[in-house]
Design a protein around this motif. Structure first.
Motif, PDB file in Angstrom:
ATOM      1  N   UNK A  90      -4.190   9.608  -3.758  1.00 35.40           N
ATOM      2  CA  UNK A  90      -4.674   8.717  -3.326  1.00 35.40           C
ATOM      3  C   UNK A  90      -3.734   8.313  -1.762  1.00 35.40           C
ATOM      4  N   UNK A  91      -2.790   8.648  -1.476  1.00 39.86           N
ATOM      5  CA  UNK A  91      -1.704   8.239  -0.277  1.00 39.86           C
ATOM      6  C   UNK A  91      -2.000   9.069   0.952  1.00 39.86           C
ATOM      7  N   UNK A  92      -2.922   8.708   1.689  1.00 37.43           N
ATOM      8  CA  UNK A  92      -2.775   8.973   3.048  1.00 37.43           C
ATOM      9  C   UNK A  92      -2.478   7.793   4.096  1.00 37.43           C
ATOM     10  N   UNK A  93      -2.273   8.710   5.732  1.00 37.46           N
ATOM     11  CA  UNK A  93      -1.521   7.746   6.498  1.00 37.46           C
ATOM     12  C   UNK A  93      -2.390   6.759   6.523  1.00 37.46           C
ATOM     13  N   UNK A  94      -3.833   7.458   6.858  1.00 40.25           N
ATOM     14  CA  UNK A  94      -4.687   6.097   7.288  1.00 40.25           C
ATOM     15  C   UNK A  94      -4.726   5.111   6.492  1.00 40.25           C
ATOM     16  N   UNK A  95      -4.050   5.542   5.304  1.00 40.73           N
ATOM     17  CA  UNK A  95      -4.411   4.168   3.656  1.00 40.73           C
ATOM     18  C   UNK A  95      -3.414   3.155   3.496  1.00 40.73           C
ATOM     19  N   UNK A  96      -2.010   3.964   4.117  1.00 43.54           N
ATOM     20  CA  UNK A  96      -0.967   2.874   4.285  1.00 43.54           C
ATOM     21  C   UNK A  96      -0.331   2.798   5.518  1.00 43.54           C
ATOM     22  N   UNK A  97      -1.363   2.735   6.416  1.00 38.47           N
ATOM     23  CA  UNK A  97      -1.695   1.742   7.419  1.00 38.47           C
ATOM     24  C   UNK A  97       0.189   2.234   7.865  1.00 38.47           C
ATOM     25  N   UNK A  98       0.353   3.011   8.482  1.00 43.80           N
ATOM     26  CA  UNK A  98       1.249   3.522   8.794  1.00 43.80           C
ATOM     27  C   UNK A  98       1.883   2.789  10.078  1.00 43.80           C
ATOM     28  N   UNK A  99       2.638   3.407  10.482  1.00 47.63           N
ATOM     29  CA  UNK A  99       3.218   1.970  11.824  1.00 47.63           C
ATOM     30  C   UNK A  99       3.642   3.152  12.951  1.00 47.63           C
ATOM     31  N   UNK A 100       3.754   4.169  12.984  1.00 48.72           N
ATOM     32  CA  UNK A 100       3.815   4.810  13.688  1.00 48.72           C
ATOM     33  C   UNK A 100       3.180   5.426  14.863  1.00 48.72           C
ATOM     34  N   UNK A 101       3.692   5.404  16.091  1.00 47.66           N
ATOM     35  CA  UNK A 101       3.016   5.385  17.212  1.00 47.66           C
ATOM     36  C   UNK A 101       2.043   7.130  17.382  1.00 47.66           C
ATOM     37  N   UNK A 148     -21.880  11.573  17.915  1.00 47.11           N
ATOM     38  CA  UNK A 148     -22.697  10.758  16.588  1.00 47.11           C
ATOM     39  C   UNK A 148     -23.617  10.391  18.135  1.00 47.11           C
ATOM     40  N   UNK A 149     -22.483   9.685  19.242  1.00 48.56           N
ATOM     41  CA  UNK A 149     -23.480   9.523  20.820  1.00 48.56           C
ATOM     42  C   UNK A 149     -24.578  10.832  21.674  1.00 48.56           C
ATOM     43  N   UNK A 150     -23.933  11.785  21.287  1.00 52.26           N
ATOM     44  CA  UNK A 150     -24.232  13.416  22.249  1.00 52.26           C
ATOM     45  C   UNK A 150     -25.373  13.344  21.388  1.00 52.26           C
ATOM     46  N   UNK A 151     -24.762  13.630  19.377  1.00 48.14           N
ATOM     47  CA  UNK A 151     -26.238  14.419  18.853  1.00 48.14           C
ATOM     48  C   UNK A 151     -27.562  12.600  19.447  1.00 48.14           C
ATOM     49  N   UNK A 152     -27.543  12.372  19.571  1.00 51.10           N
ATOM     50  CA  UNK A 152     -28.230  10.872  19.530  1.00 51.10           C
ATOM     51  C   UNK A 152     -28.797  11.331  20.790  1.00 51.10           C
ATOM     52  N   UNK A 153     -28.432  11.315  22.222  1.00 53.77           N
ATOM     53  CA  UNK A 153     -28.873  11.928  22.936  1.00 53.77           C
ATOM     54  C   UNK A 153     -29.665  13.089  23.328  1.00 53.77           C
ATOM     55  N   UNK A 154     -29.134  13.780  23.162  1.00 51.24           N
ATOM     56  CA  UNK A 154     -29.835  15.724  22.665  1.00 51.24           C
ATOM     57  C   UNK A 154     -31.298  15.492  22.239  1.00 51.24           C
ATOM     58  N   UNK A 163       1.438   8.972  14.510  1.00 57.92           N
ATOM     59  CA  UNK A 163      -0.247   8.874  13.064  1.00 57.92           C
ATOM     60  C   UNK A 163      -1.169   7.726  14.102  1.00 57.92           C
ATOM     61  N   UNK A 164      -0.801   6.977  14.458  1.00 55.19           N
ATOM     62  CA  UNK A 164      -2.215   5.581  14.849  1.00 55.19           C
ATOM     63  C   UNK A 164      -3.091   6.394  16.103  1.00 55.19           C
ATOM     64  N   UNK A 165      -2.289   7.321  16.951  1.00 58.95           N
ATOM     65  CA  UNK A 165      -3.259   8.002  18.124  1.00 58.95           C
ATOM     66  C   UNK A 165      -3.434   9.240  17.581  1.00 58.95           C
ATOM     67  N   UNK A 166      -3.044   9.624  16.605  1.00 56.47           N
ATOM     68  CA  UNK A 166      -4.424  10.460  16.262  1.00 56.47           C
ATOM     69  C   UNK A 166      -5.757  10.073  15.746  1.00 56.47           C
ATOM     70  N   UNK A 167      -4.926   8.571  15.041  1.00 57.66           N
ATOM     71  CA  UNK A 167      -6.242   8.150  13.898  1.00 57.66           C
ATOM     72  C   UNK A 167      -7.132   7.569  14.575  1.00 57.66           C
ATOM     73  N   UNK A 168      -6.770   7.616  16.359  1.00 59.60           N
ATOM     74  CA  UNK A 168      -7.596   6.650  17.282  1.00 59.60           C
ATOM     75  C   UNK A 168      -8.705   8.454  17.851  1.00 59.60           C
ATOM     76  N   UNK A 169      -8.119   9.040  18.118  1.00 55.99           N
ATOM     77  CA  UNK A 169      -8.508  10.126  18.602  1.00 55.99           C
ATOM     78  C   UNK A 169      -9.982  11.075  18.186  1.00 55.99           C
ATOM     79  N   UNK A 170      -9.197  11.329  16.531  1.00 57.18           N
ATOM     80  CA  UNK A 170     -10.378  11.129  15.537  1.00 57.18           C
ATOM     81  C   UNK A 170     -11.712  10.730  15.611  1.00 57.18           C
ATOM     82  N   UNK A 171     -11.096   9.524  15.246  1.00 56.13           N
ATOM     83  CA  UNK A 171     -12.906   8.256  15.534  1.00 56.13           C
ATOM     84  C   UNK A 171     -13.052   8.213  16.759  1.00 56.13           C
ATOM     85  N   UNK A 172     -11.991   8.228  17.600  1.00 57.50           N
ATOM     86  CA  UNK A 172     -13.332   8.320  19.370  1.00 57.50           C
ATOM     87  C   UNK A 172     -14.495   9.403  19.493  1.00 57.50           C
ATOM     88  N   UNK A 173     -13.791  11.003  18.797  1.00 57.03           N
ATOM     89  CA  UNK A 173     -14.420  12.674  18.846  1.00 57.03           C
ATOM     90  C   UNK A 173     -15.536  11.959  17.787  1.00 57.03           C
TER      91      UNK A 173
END
Length: 109
Positions: free
Chosen positions: A40-51, A68-74, A53-63
């Motif tokens: 059950x331990x994952x980097x996002x679940x532990x609330x990592x303070x590593x910049x 989703x927006x691209x599919x809706x527009x199509x 890791x945060x950047x990678x999670x933000x980019x994944x969420x943005x992708x």
């Protein structure tokens, strides 16, 4: 000369062993020891303070949001195009000429 090499080699090994033991003893409190595994331990679940890791999670969420927006527009584009095609067919109009199949000649030439 041979004894000097042996002494230097032994001291280098001792220094590396000390460095390795110092690295392994300074493990953060929120990580599990090497012998245990936590599914059950994952980097996002532990609330990592590593910049990074945060950047990678933000980019994944943005992708994910972008896809989703691209599919809706199509979907909207395809629906609009299909509606326009059916409207064109029902009106009996012919589509505009495609390319210069028969270009009218200009007068005087």
């Amino acid at each position: 000369m041979t004894t000097l090499h042996k002494i230097l080699f032994a001291s280098a090994l001792t220094a590396l062993a000390g460095f390795a033991s110092a690295q392994s003893s300074t493990m953060p409190a929120d990580t599990a020891p090497a012998g245990t595994s936590s599914a059950t331990t994952s980097p996002s679940a532990t609330g990592s303070t590593d910049p990074y890791v945060k950047r990678r999670e933000e980019r994944t969420q943005a992708r994910k949001e972008y896809k989703a927006r691209k599919k809706a527009a199509k979907r909207e584009y395809k629906a609009g195009k299909k509606e326009a095609d059916t409207e064109l067919k029902s009106s009996g109009a012919k589509p505009a000429a495609q390319g210069n199949i028969e270009a009218p000649s200009s007068p005087g030439k």
